[in-house]
Design an enzyme around this catalytic site. Structure first.
Site, PDB file in Angstrom:
ATOM      1  N   THR A 139      74.137  76.580  27.454  1.00  0.00           N
ATOM      2  CA  THR A 139      73.475  77.863  27.678  1.00  0.00           C
ATOM      3  C   THR A 139      72.448  78.129  26.584  1.00  0.00           C
ATOM      4  O   THR A 139      72.751  78.019  25.391  1.00  0.00           O
ATOM      5  CB  THR A 139      74.517  78.995  27.691  1.00  0.00           C
ATOM      6  OG1 THR A 139      75.540  78.683  28.642  1.00  0.00           O
ATOM      7  CG2 THR A 139      73.865  80.317  28.049  1.00  0.00           C
ATOM      8  N   GLU A 140      71.227  78.473  27.008  1.00  0.00           N
ATOM      9  CA  GLU A 140      70.113  78.737  26.083  1.00  0.00           C
ATOM     10  C   GLU A 140      69.850  77.563  25.146  1.00  0.00           C
ATOM     11  O   GLU A 140      69.277  77.727  24.072  1.00  0.00           O
ATOM     12  CB  GLU A 140      70.367  80.015  25.278  1.00  0.00           C
ATOM     13  CG  GLU A 140      70.589  81.252  26.131  1.00  0.00           C
ATOM     14  CD  GLU A 140      69.449  81.505  27.106  1.00  0.00           C
ATOM     15  OE1 GLU A 140      68.291  81.223  26.742  1.00  0.00           O
ATOM     16  OE2 GLU A 140      69.722  81.976  28.227  1.00  0.00           O
ATOM     17  N   MET A 141      70.293  76.376  25.545  1.00  0.00           N
ATOM     18  CA  MET A 141      70.087  75.140  24.779  1.00  0.00           C
ATOM     19  C   MET A 141      70.702  75.191  23.379  1.00  0.00           C
ATOM     20  O   MET A 141      70.228  74.526  22.448  1.00  0.00           O
ATOM     21  CB  MET A 141      68.599  74.790  24.691  1.00  0.00           C
ATOM     22  CG  MET A 141      68.003  74.391  26.028  1.00  0.00           C
ATOM     23  SD  MET A 141      66.345  73.719  25.847  1.00  0.00           S
ATOM     24  CE  MET A 141      66.051  73.113  27.505  1.00  0.00           C
TER      25      MET A 141
END
Length: 221
Positions: free
Chosen positions: A150-152
């Site tokens: 998530t969100e890198m």
């Protein structure tokens, strides 16, 4: 990124839609225990499906077929998106499945709930990732070999967890303050478990494509 002397651009698309909540008033407490705005969720998803998902997937499928294996892309579909597509636009899932069947489109794993579980609990993180893998297998017909958080969000410890789960590669942000003089255009590996390959997003190129590509006043147009 360079492969066998050739420059390769890896196109990756992250697709997500949140479940929207309805207006919940004080006097609803104790009486109404359903919190989702089904009408808004369906209307927004149908609009996005018709204007974006379906035409984009058709274009990508045409490019894959036209270029006979030379054009490849990757997707990460959040578990929340897959749940909404099952409810409101199953034809979009069919279009993703057709892309998977070409063998030229990869689908990445992520947390099922598009959550920040990796920051709190390894057990919960792995549970959500396994749930997402099952969703992708069932509804896309693809067995993910690569991972995107998530969100890198990334750390070497997180990368080692991902490697322990059997993934071969991980995609994360090519953050300039972390890379320093290094380039995001090369393949890296996790320091704890070098078997895990780490691919970095080139945020400058990504922003050029996403925000400036159609801007005729852009100095590089």
């Amino acid at each position: 990124m360079s492969t066998a002397g050739k420059k390769v651009i890896c196109l990756f698309f992250q697709v997500h839609q949140p479940f929207r909540l309805k207006r919940y008033r004080f006097f609803d407490l104790g009486h109404d225990h359903y919190y989702y705005d089904d009408y808004t969720n369906e209307s927004i998803l149908r609009k996005v499906a018709e204007r974006c998902y379906l035409p984009a997937n058709k274009l990508i499928l045409d490019l894959v077929n036209k270029n006979k294996g030379k054009f490849k892309v990757a997707f990460s579909l959040s578990g929340i998106l897959i749940d909404q597509l099952r409810l409101y636009a199953p034809e979009v899932l069919d279009s993703f499945r057709k892309l998977a069947e070409t063998g030229n489109v990869e689908f990445l794993a992520e947390t099922q709930a598009h959550s920040l579980a990796s920051l709190k609990s390894r057990n919960e993180f792995e549970k959500q990732v396994n749930n997402h893998v099952q969703l992708v297998r069932e509804f896309i017909g693809y067995d993910p070999q690569s991972f995107r958080n998530t969100e890198m969000i990334y750390s070497d410890q997180l990368g080692s967890w991902v490697a322990d789960m059997g993934f071969k590669a991980l995609l994360t942000e090519g953050a300039k303050h972390i890379l320093g003089w290094k380039s995001p255009n090369f393949l890296y590996c996790n320091t704890i478990n070098p078997r895990l390959k780490v691919l970095l997003r080139n945020f400058v190129l990504s922003d050029d494509i996403a925000f400036r590509f159609s801007n005729r006043s852009w100095n590089e147009w």
